[in-house]
Design a protein around this motif. Structure first.
Motif, PDB file in Angstrom:
ATOM      1  N   SER A  32       0.815  -1.220   0.000  1.00 59.28           N
ATOM      2  CA  SER A  32       0.000   0.000   0.000  1.00 59.28           C
ATOM      3  C   SER A  32       0.850   1.271   0.000  1.00 59.28           C
ATOM      4  O   SER A  32       0.343   2.361  -0.249  1.00 59.28           O
ATOM      5  N   LYS A  33       2.138   1.136   0.285  1.00 59.52           N
ATOM      6  CA  LYS A  33       3.033   2.302   0.318  1.00 59.52           C
ATOM      7  C   LYS A  33       4.112   2.205  -0.765  1.00 59.52           C
ATOM      8  O   LYS A  33       5.191   2.779  -0.639  1.00 59.52           O
ATOM      9  N   GLY A  34       3.830   1.421  -1.823  1.00 56.83           N
ATOM     10  CA  GLY A  34       4.745   1.352  -2.955  1.00 56.83           C
ATOM     11  C   GLY A  34       5.684   0.164  -2.962  1.00 56.83           C
ATOM     12  O   GLY A  34       6.561   0.079  -3.815  1.00 56.83           O
ATOM     13  N   GLY A  35       5.521  -0.773  -2.036  1.00 58.92           N
ATOM     14  CA  GLY A  35       6.381  -1.944  -1.999  1.00 58.92           C
ATOM     15  C   GLY A  35       6.088  -2.901  -3.136  1.00 58.92           C
ATOM     16  O   GLY A  35       4.936  -3.073  -3.543  1.00 58.92           O
ATOM     17  N   ALA A  36       7.121  -3.514  -3.674  1.00 59.23           N
ATOM     18  CA  ALA A  36       6.982  -4.456  -4.780  1.00 59.23           C
ATOM     19  C   ALA A  36       6.510  -5.815  -4.269  1.00 59.23           C
ATOM     20  O   ALA A  36       6.752  -6.179  -3.122  1.00 59.23           O
ATOM     21  N   THR A  37       5.842  -6.543  -5.150  1.00 58.69           N
ATOM     22  CA  THR A  37       5.523  -7.934  -4.865  1.00 58.69           C
ATOM     23  C   THR A  37       6.642  -8.746  -5.508  1.00 58.69           C
ATOM     24  O   THR A  37       6.589  -9.085  -6.685  1.00 58.69           O
ATOM     25  N   SER A  38       7.684  -9.000  -4.728  1.00 59.46           N
ATOM     26  CA  SER A  38       8.875  -9.696  -5.220  1.00 59.46           C
ATOM     27  C   SER A  38       9.492 -10.491  -4.078  1.00 59.46           C
ATOM     28  O   SER A  38       9.208 -10.232  -2.902  1.00 59.46           O
ATOM     29  N   VAL A  82      17.071  -7.111   1.251  1.00 53.29           N
ATOM     30  CA  VAL A  82      15.706  -6.979   1.738  1.00 53.29           C
ATOM     31  C   VAL A  82      15.092  -5.692   1.194  1.00 53.29           C
ATOM     32  O   VAL A  82      15.739  -4.660   1.155  1.00 53.29           O
ATOM     33  N   GLY A  83      13.825  -5.776   0.825  1.00 56.95           N
ATOM     34  CA  GLY A  83      13.059  -4.593   0.452  1.00 56.95           C
ATOM     35  C   GLY A  83      13.237  -4.193  -0.997  1.00 56.95           C
ATOM     36  O   GLY A  83      14.338  -4.205  -1.531  1.00 56.95           O
ATOM     37  N   GLU A  84      12.101  -3.900  -1.611  1.00 56.01           N
ATOM     38  CA  GLU A  84      12.113  -3.411  -2.978  1.00 56.01           C
ATOM     39  C   GLU A  84      10.805  -2.657  -3.205  1.00 56.01           C
ATOM     40  O   GLU A  84       9.757  -3.074  -2.751  1.00 56.01           O
ATOM     41  N   ARG A  85      10.916  -1.551  -3.867  1.00 59.16           N
ATOM     42  CA  ARG A  85       9.729  -0.756  -4.171  1.00 59.16           C
ATOM     43  C   ARG A  85       9.349  -0.960  -5.632  1.00 59.16           C
ATOM     44  O   ARG A  85      10.219  -1.242  -6.455  1.00 59.16           O
ATOM     45  N   ARG A  86       8.071  -0.794  -5.922  1.00 58.33           N
ATOM     46  CA  ARG A  86       7.610  -0.918  -7.302  1.00 58.33           C
ATOM     47  C   ARG A  86       8.329   0.101  -8.177  1.00 58.33           C
ATOM     48  O   ARG A  86       8.576   1.229  -7.759  1.00 58.33           O
ATOM     49  N   GLY A  87       8.673  -0.346  -9.372  1.00 54.27           N
ATOM     50  CA  GLY A  87       9.330   0.546 -10.325  1.00 54.27           C
ATOM     51  C   GLY A  87      10.829   0.635 -10.181  1.00 54.27           C
ATOM     52  O   GLY A  87      11.461   1.410 -10.869  1.00 54.27           O
ATOM     53  N   GLN A  88      11.438  -0.137  -9.285  1.00 57.63           N
ATOM     54  CA  GLN A  88      12.902  -0.096  -9.128  1.00 57.63           C
ATOM     55  C   GLN A  88      13.553  -1.017 -10.126  1.00 57.63           C
ATOM     56  O   GLN A  88      13.108  -2.017 -10.482  1.00 57.63           O
TER      57      GLN A  88
END
Length: 88
Positions: A32-38, A82-88
């Motif tokens: 919901s805050k821009g995190g990727a589904t990865s 750890v961690g990835e945002r959508r569009g990276q």
């Protein structure tokens, strides 16, 4: 879940890895805050840690500690990230 060896990857008291069994998959950076589904943004979590974290964005310190811990039980440096945002 396999990467975490079935155990929660989040922190319990004093910055240590939680000892509970992993029951949920959680977005480290909330979707919901821009995190990727990865896989990189996926953390294994017990129900208590998953509820406690909620949809909050974790601190940079938590990210660093989790990557350091994860490096002790995964095979490659890439798998420890750890961690990835959508569009990276």
């Amino acid at each position: 879940m396999t990467r975490a060896r079935g155990r929660c990857e989040l922190e319990s008291a004093y910055g240590r890895r939680c000892a509970q069994a992993a029951e949920h998959g959680d977005h480290f950076y909330p979707w919901s805050k821009g995190g990727a589904t990865s896989l990189r943004n996926f953390v294994a979590a017990c129900s208590q840690c998953n509820r406690r974290k909620g949809a909050r964005i974790p601190s940079p310190g938590l990210l660093t500690r989790l990557e350091r811990r994860r490096a002790s039980y995964v095979q490659t440096a890439e798998a420890a990230l750890v961690g990835e945002r959508r569009g990276q």
